[in-house]
Design a protein around this motif. Sequence first.
Motif, PDB file in Angstrom:
ATOM      1  N   LEU A   1       0.942  -1.148   0.008  1.00 13.95           N
ATOM      2  CA  LEU A   1       0.090  -0.006   0.146  1.00 13.95           C
ATOM      3  C   LEU A   1       1.028   1.373   0.023  1.00 13.95           C
ATOM      4  CD1 LEU A   1      -2.690  -1.090   2.581  1.00 13.95           C
ATOM      5  CD2 LEU A   1      -2.672  -1.275  -0.056  1.00 13.95           C
ATOM      6  N   VAL A   2       0.986   1.646  -1.251  1.00 16.25           N
ATOM      7  CA  VAL A   2       1.972   2.877  -1.321  1.00 16.25           C
ATOM      8  C   VAL A   2       1.227   4.304  -1.005  1.00 16.25           C
ATOM      9  CG1 VAL A   2       3.495   4.042  -2.691  1.00 16.25           C
ATOM     10  CG2 VAL A   2       3.139   1.606  -3.137  1.00 16.25           C
TER      11      VAL A   2
ATOM     12  N   ILE B   1       2.712  -1.226   4.187  1.00 17.61           N
ATOM     13  CA  ILE B   1       2.571   0.104   4.129  1.00 17.61           C
ATOM     14  C   ILE B   1       3.824   0.571   3.871  1.00 17.61           C
ATOM     15  CG2 ILE B   1       1.736   2.161   5.364  1.00 17.61           C
ATOM     16  CD1 ILE B   1       0.382   0.604   7.144  1.00 17.61           C
ATOM     17  N   CYS B   2       3.990   1.229   2.591  1.00 22.96           N
ATOM     18  CA  CYS B   2       4.986   1.671   2.121  1.00 22.96           C
ATOM     19  C   CYS B   2       4.842   3.301   1.880  1.00 22.96           C
ATOM     20  CB  CYS B   2       5.488   1.103   0.750  1.00 22.96           C
ATOM     21  SG  CYS B   2       6.943   1.868   0.103  1.00 22.96           S
ATOM     22  N   ILE B   3       5.327   4.193   2.843  1.00 24.92           N
ATOM     23  CA  ILE B   3       5.411   5.451   2.963  1.00 24.92           C
ATOM     24  C   ILE B   3       6.512   6.116   2.105  1.00 24.92           C
ATOM     25  CG2 ILE B   3       4.933   7.719   4.123  1.00 24.92           C
ATOM     26  CD1 ILE B   3       3.995   5.848   6.173  1.00 24.92           C
ATOM     27  N   THR B   4       6.133   6.727   0.782  1.00 21.52           N
ATOM     28  CA  THR B   4       7.119   7.291   0.023  1.00 21.52           C
ATOM     29  C   THR B   4       7.317   8.895   0.084  1.00 21.52           C
ATOM     30  OG1 THR B   4       5.332   7.594  -1.601  1.00 21.52           O
ATOM     31  CG2 THR B   4       6.437   5.562  -1.719  1.00 21.52           C
ATOM     32  N   LYS B   5       8.272   9.177  -0.642  1.00 27.11           N
ATOM     33  CA  LYS B   5       8.676  10.692  -0.929  1.00 27.11           C
ATOM     34  C   LYS B   5       8.898  11.372   0.527  1.00 27.11           C
ATOM     35  CE  LYS B   5       5.211  11.386  -4.549  1.00 27.11           C
ATOM     36  NZ  LYS B   5       4.197  12.117  -5.124  1.00 27.11           N
TER      37      LYS B   5
ATOM     38  N   GLU C   1       3.657  -4.305   8.920  1.00 22.42           N
ATOM     39  CA  GLU C   1       4.952  -3.841   8.319  1.00 22.42           C
ATOM     40  C   GLU C   1       5.032  -2.458   7.663  1.00 22.42           C
ATOM     41  OE1 GLU C   1       8.986  -5.118   7.605  1.00 22.42           O
ATOM     42  OE2 GLU C   1       7.468  -7.011   7.587  1.00 22.42           O
ATOM     43  N   VAL C   2       5.821  -1.456   8.045  1.00 21.25           N
ATOM     44  CA  VAL C   2       5.751  -0.202   7.488  1.00 21.25           C
ATOM     45  C   VAL C   2       7.383   0.188   7.279  1.00 21.25           C
ATOM     46  CG1 VAL C   2       5.526   2.147   8.014  1.00 21.25           C
ATOM     47  CG2 VAL C   2       3.997   0.360   9.219  1.00 21.25           C
ATOM     48  N   LEU C   3       7.183   0.392   5.982  1.00 24.44           N
ATOM     49  CA  LEU C   3       8.498   0.947   5.355  1.00 24.44           C
ATOM     50  C   LEU C   3       8.506   2.463   4.928  1.00 24.44           C
ATOM     51  CD1 LEU C   3       9.047  -1.746   2.743  1.00 24.44           C
ATOM     52  CD2 LEU C   3       9.794  -1.830   5.142  1.00 24.44           C
ATOM     53  N   LEU C   4       9.421   3.243   5.306  1.00 22.52           N
ATOM     54  CA  LEU C   4       9.592   4.636   4.958  1.00 22.52           C
ATOM     55  C   LEU C   4      10.514   4.749   3.825  1.00 22.52           C
ATOM     56  CD1 LEU C   4       9.688   6.341   8.323  1.00 22.52           C
ATOM     57  CD2 LEU C   4       7.632   5.703   7.232  1.00 22.52           C
TER      58      LEU C   4
ATOM     59  N   ALA D   1      16.069   5.541  -0.204  1.00 29.50           N
ATOM     60  CA  ALA D   1      16.336   4.983   1.050  1.00 29.50           C
ATOM     61  C   ALA D   1      14.943   4.306   1.207  1.00 29.50           C
ATOM     62  CB  ALA D   1      16.045   6.475   2.024  1.00 29.50           C
ATOM     63  N   GLY D   2      15.243   3.074   2.123  1.00 33.57           N
ATOM     64  CA  GLY D   2      14.304   2.402   2.514  1.00 33.57           C
ATOM     65  C   GLY D   2      14.014   1.288   1.517  1.00 33.57           C
ATOM     66  N   ILE D   3      14.335   1.329   0.184  1.00 36.84           N
ATOM     67  CA  ILE D   3      14.161   0.322  -1.017  1.00 36.84           C
ATOM     68  C   ILE D   3      14.797  -0.965  -0.589  1.00 36.84           C
ATOM     69  CG2 ILE D   3      14.297  -0.208  -3.395  1.00 36.84           C
ATOM     70  CD1 ILE D   3      12.545   2.375  -2.868  1.00 36.84           C
TER      71      ILE D   3
END
Length: 294
Positions: free
Chosen positions: A80-81, A110-114, A139-142, A149-151
């Motif tokens: 979920l971007v 959960i993938c929070i971008t930018k 699971e949350v990724l920034l 970063a975070g990739i």
Amino acid sequence: MPEGKIVKALSGFYYVLTDDEQLIQCRGRGVFRLNKVTPLVGDEVVFQAENDTDGYILEVKERKNELVRPPIANVDQAILVFSAVEPAFSTSLLDRFLVLVEFNNIRPIICITKMDLTNQKERDEIEVYASHYKSAGYEVLLTSSETEAGIESLIPLLEGEISVFAGQSGVGKSSLLNVLRPDLELKTDDISSHLGRGKHTTRHVELIKVGNGLVADTPGFSSLEFTDIELEDLNYCFPEIQRTSEKCKFRGCIHLKEPKCAVKSAVESGDIPEYRYEHYQTFIQEIKDRKPRY
């Protein structure tokens, strides 16, 4: 008869990937229209083909799940971007996505971008939200497609899975996929300053190989309806509410006006974030107000 997986559907054709990496262009048999069966990307199918461009799908195997928007089947997990900014991070929209994904027994990530576009205040706010969702069990990724970063944390999660990238238009789904697979050169567009949202850059659903996994880039969309979700289902779509509800005095408590409700107590004590409970209440009302189907 040979079998394979539909990896792309476009203009009435279905592109089937076989176990030996052949891609066969197929049409659906007329019997599917009669039986109201529409093959979807992600379907395991039986087909026949004289050559690579002249095949017919004969059977669609039983699905473990399916989504309507985007139209895809047999998904293992949903990335979920959501962007931290441009467009602004929306817990309401995220919770709506999470409910739909949980209801379909799909693992959400959960993938929070930018994150590279945030100032310190915005970053602090995002990190607080991230801690709330991690506490709930997600699971949350920034991440940042610009700085990458975070990739590195996302790549191993895709291995051996069918993942759908989903989220509001303009949050950076295609940009993220371009980092994962630079050779794709997927089209991206800037946010419309007038509308405050992104333009649709992905026109169809397609499964793309990333490492040893398959990833779907999907058309962006901005609204989700709880067409099939019933009141008793919603409790299970909020993990922290479901866990806490085991301590409620009354079985079948829906955590609105019932006495000695453990969920309401957890909200008051701050163990469950107030905005998560407010969204739960909103979704309950939405399901109650839904027009009955006949």
